[in-house]
Design a protein around this motif. Structure first.
Motif, PDB file in Angstrom:
ATOM      1  N   ASP A  10       5.916 -27.766  26.764  1.00  0.00           N
ATOM      2  CA  ASP A  10       5.922 -26.534  27.572  1.00  0.00           C
ATOM      3  C   ASP A  10       5.177 -26.729  28.884  1.00  0.00           C
ATOM      4  O   ASP A  10       5.621 -26.261  29.939  1.00  0.00           O
ATOM      5  N   ILE A  11       4.068 -27.434  28.834  1.00  0.00           N
ATOM      6  CA  ILE A  11       3.282 -27.697  30.042  1.00  0.00           C
ATOM      7  C   ILE A  11       4.086 -28.540  31.032  1.00  0.00           C
ATOM      8  O   ILE A  11       4.144 -28.241  32.230  1.00  0.00           O
ATOM      9  N   ILE A  12       4.734 -29.579  30.529  1.00  0.00           N
ATOM     10  CA  ILE A  12       5.532 -30.450  31.389  1.00  0.00           C
ATOM     11  C   ILE A  12       6.707 -29.696  31.988  1.00  0.00           C
ATOM     12  O   ILE A  12       6.989 -29.812  33.193  1.00  0.00           O
ATOM     13  N   ILE A  13       7.388 -28.907  31.174  1.00  0.00           N
ATOM     14  CA  ILE A  13       8.550 -28.155  31.669  1.00  0.00           C
ATOM     15  C   ILE A  13       8.125 -27.162  32.736  1.00  0.00           C
ATOM     16  O   ILE A  13       8.793 -27.024  33.773  1.00  0.00           O
ATOM     17  N   ARG A  14       7.037 -26.461  32.527  1.00  0.00           N
ATOM     18  CA  ARG A  14       6.554 -25.508  33.555  1.00  0.00           C
ATOM     19  C   ARG A  14       6.212 -26.229  34.855  1.00  0.00           C
ATOM     20  O   ARG A  14       6.468 -25.720  35.937  1.00  0.00           O
ATOM     21  N   TRP A  15       5.629 -27.405  34.758  1.00  0.00           N
ATOM     22  CA  TRP A  15       5.298 -28.171  35.954  1.00  0.00           C
ATOM     23  C   TRP A  15       6.566 -28.597  36.699  1.00  0.00           C
ATOM     24  O   TRP A  15       6.654 -28.472  37.903  1.00  0.00           O
ATOM     25  N   TYR A  29      13.672 -18.457  35.130  1.00  0.00           N
ATOM     26  CA  TYR A  29      14.214 -17.326  34.371  1.00  0.00           C
ATOM     27  C   TYR A  29      14.845 -17.812  33.070  1.00  0.00           C
ATOM     28  O   TYR A  29      14.621 -17.251  32.006  1.00  0.00           O
ATOM     29  N   TYR A  30      15.645 -18.857  33.144  1.00  0.00           N
ATOM     30  CA  TYR A  30      16.286 -19.399  31.937  1.00  0.00           C
ATOM     31  C   TYR A  30      15.246 -19.897  30.942  1.00  0.00           C
ATOM     32  O   TYR A  30      15.383 -19.710  29.736  1.00  0.00           O
ATOM     33  N   TYR A  31      14.207 -20.523  31.448  1.00  0.00           N
ATOM     34  CA  TYR A  31      13.171 -21.030  30.564  1.00  0.00           C
ATOM     35  C   TYR A  31      12.441 -19.878  29.876  1.00  0.00           C
ATOM     36  O   TYR A  31      12.122 -19.953  28.693  1.00  0.00           O
ATOM     37  N   GLN A  32      12.194 -18.807  30.610  1.00  0.00           N
ATOM     38  CA  GLN A  32      11.447 -17.686  30.057  1.00  0.00           C
ATOM     39  C   GLN A  32      12.239 -16.895  29.018  1.00  0.00           C
ATOM     40  O   GLN A  32      11.675 -16.098  28.291  1.00  0.00           O
ATOM     41  N   GLN A  33      13.548 -17.138  28.955  1.00  0.00           N
ATOM     42  CA  GLN A  33      14.346 -16.473  27.923  1.00  0.00           C
ATOM     43  C   GLN A  33      13.904 -16.911  26.543  1.00  0.00           C
ATOM     44  O   GLN A  33      14.080 -16.204  25.575  1.00  0.00           O
ATOM     45  N   GLY A  34      13.350 -18.120  26.465  1.00  0.00           N
ATOM     46  CA  GLY A  34      12.720 -18.574  25.231  1.00  0.00           C
ATOM     47  C   GLY A  34      13.659 -18.943  24.108  1.00  0.00           C
ATOM     48  O   GLY A  34      13.233 -19.063  22.967  1.00  0.00           O
ATOM     49  N   SER A  35      14.926 -19.132  24.388  1.00  0.00           N
ATOM     50  CA  SER A  35      15.835 -19.486  23.300  1.00  0.00           C
ATOM     51  C   SER A  35      15.581 -20.919  22.863  1.00  0.00           C
ATOM     52  O   SER A  35      15.318 -21.796  23.669  1.00  0.00           O
ATOM     53  N   GLN A  36      15.642 -21.107  21.564  1.00  0.00           N
ATOM     54  CA  GLN A  36      15.372 -22.416  20.980  1.00  0.00           C
ATOM     55  C   GLN A  36      16.519 -22.799  20.054  1.00  0.00           C
ATOM     56  O   GLN A  36      17.238 -21.939  19.550  1.00  0.00           O
ATOM     57  N   ASN A  37      16.671 -24.081  19.832  1.00  0.00           N
ATOM     58  CA  ASN A  37      17.621 -24.531  18.824  1.00  0.00           C
ATOM     59  C   ASN A  37      17.002 -24.349  17.452  1.00  0.00           C
ATOM     60  O   ASN A  37      15.789 -24.311  17.294  1.00  0.00           O
ATOM     61  N   SER A  38      17.844 -24.275  16.464  1.00  0.00           N
ATOM     62  CA  SER A  38      17.353 -24.086  15.100  1.00  0.00           C
ATOM     63  C   SER A  38      16.777 -25.392  14.563  1.00  0.00           C
ATOM     64  O   SER A  38      17.038 -26.475  15.091  1.00  0.00           O
ATOM     65  N   LEU A  39      16.031 -25.262  13.491  1.00  0.00           N
ATOM     66  CA  LEU A  39      15.476 -26.442  12.830  1.00  0.00           C
ATOM     67  C   LEU A  39      16.612 -27.310  12.290  1.00  0.00           C
ATOM     68  O   LEU A  39      16.555 -28.532  12.349  1.00  0.00           O
ATOM     69  N   ARG A  40      17.680 -26.657  11.791  1.00  0.00           N
ATOM     70  CA  ARG A  40      18.831 -27.404  11.281  1.00  0.00           C
ATOM     71  C   ARG A  40      19.455 -28.258  12.374  1.00  0.00           C
ATOM     72  O   ARG A  40      19.742 -29.438  12.179  1.00  0.00           O
ATOM     73  N   ALA A  41      19.653 -27.677  13.566  1.00  0.00           N
ATOM     74  CA  ALA A  41      20.242 -28.424  14.678  1.00  0.00           C
ATOM     75  C   ALA A  41      19.342 -29.584  15.088  1.00  0.00           C
ATOM     76  O   ALA A  41      19.823 -30.671  15.421  1.00  0.00           O
ATOM     77  N   TYR A 101      14.743 -28.129  20.560  1.00  0.00           N
ATOM     78  CA  TYR A 101      14.114 -27.302  19.534  1.00  0.00           C
ATOM     79  C   TYR A 101      13.144 -26.315  20.169  1.00  0.00           C
ATOM     80  O   TYR A 101      12.982 -25.198  19.699  1.00  0.00           O
ATOM     81  N   LYS A 102      12.534 -26.739  21.255  1.00  0.00           N
ATOM     82  CA  LYS A 102      11.596 -25.854  21.956  1.00  0.00           C
ATOM     83  C   LYS A 102      12.288 -25.034  23.044  1.00  0.00           C
ATOM     84  O   LYS A 102      11.984 -23.873  23.225  1.00  0.00           O
ATOM     85  N   VAL A 103      13.190 -25.671  23.802  1.00  0.00           N
ATOM     86  CA  VAL A 103      13.872 -24.998  24.915  1.00  0.00           C
ATOM     87  C   VAL A 103      15.335 -25.429  24.906  1.00  0.00           C
ATOM     88  O   VAL A 103      15.655 -26.544  25.296  1.00  0.00           O
ATOM     89  N   SER A 104      16.205 -24.549  24.477  1.00  0.00           N
ATOM     90  CA  SER A 104      17.610 -24.938  24.346  1.00  0.00           C
ATOM     91  C   SER A 104      18.279 -25.208  25.695  1.00  0.00           C
ATOM     92  O   SER A 104      19.264 -25.942  25.759  1.00  0.00           O
ATOM     93  N   MET A 105      17.753 -24.658  26.756  1.00  0.00           N
ATOM     94  CA  MET A 105      18.360 -24.864  28.086  1.00  0.00           C
ATOM     95  C   MET A 105      18.268 -26.320  28.544  1.00  0.00           C
ATOM     96  O   MET A 105      18.987 -26.730  29.440  1.00  0.00           O
ATOM     97  N   ILE A 106      17.404 -27.087  27.924  1.00  0.00           N
ATOM     98  CA  ILE A 106      17.272 -28.493  28.307  1.00  0.00           C
ATOM     99  C   ILE A 106      18.534 -29.283  27.952  1.00  0.00           C
ATOM    100  O   ILE A 106      18.779 -30.355  28.490  1.00  0.00           O
TER     101      ILE A 106
END
Length: 184
Positions: free
Chosen positions: A46-51, A62-74, A114-119
């Protein structure tokens, strides 16, 4: 070339300097796996992505702040491809090794989703290399039970992904009524 299509491709410029035909030794492979686990299990990603987002327009934030994540299964499914490549990458040579390293980047990005699906949008630039790398890895494996089991697991993963995609409520509701421009 990709930067001409989309501004997010600029983040890939350092990759050019990292990809070469040198083998990945055990220490580097362990370091890669450790770094991925640290990025997954700590707030460091999260720190690296914000930087990094500071260098892009606000729409990316804005996309990052949406906070969508991939599931643990994915993420677990993606880890299969990550381990398949990282544990077999040294069986590749020359251009094959370069494709393997680019595929490794793709699998790392899919794990970090898993942390940021937009990646995964950045990962799309690298996913294409999996088309080459996965058959190469299987062709370099010794024929035997392990190869058959890994191939069966991979085939099962693809079937599961297709099944879950086409049985997702978002797609079912959207396509219940088929519409064309000819209706008007």
């Amino acid at each position: 070339m990709s930067a001409g299509f989309h501004q997010s491709a600029l983040i890939m410029l350092p990759v050019y300097f990292l990809i070469n035909q040198k083998k990945i030794n055990v220490i580097k492979a362990t370091t890669i796996m450790g770094a991925v686990f640290i990025l997954l299990l700590t707030p460091l990603s999260d720190i690296i992505i914000r930087w990094v987002l500071n260098f892009f327009p606000n729409s990316y934030s804005y996309y990052y702040q949406q906070g969508s994540q991939n599931s643990l299964r994915a993420t677990l499914i993606s880890s299969f491809y990550f381990f398949l490549i990282v544990l077999n990458i040294n069986k590749l040579n020359g251009k094959e090794l370069i494709y393997g390293k680019l595929s490794l980047i793709a699998t790392i990005i899919s794990l970090l989703a898993y942390k940021v699906s937009m990646i995964t949008r950045i990962g799309m630039y690298f996913d294409i290399f999996l088309i080459v790398t996965i058959p190469l890895v299987f062709s370099k494996m010794k024929k035997g039970k392990v190869r058959v089991i890994l191939f069966t697991v991979m085939f099962g993963i693809y079937l599961l992904r297709y099944w879950s995609f086409f049985h997702n409520d978002i797609w079912i509701d959207s396509y219940k009524t088929y519409q064309t421009i000819l209706n008007k």
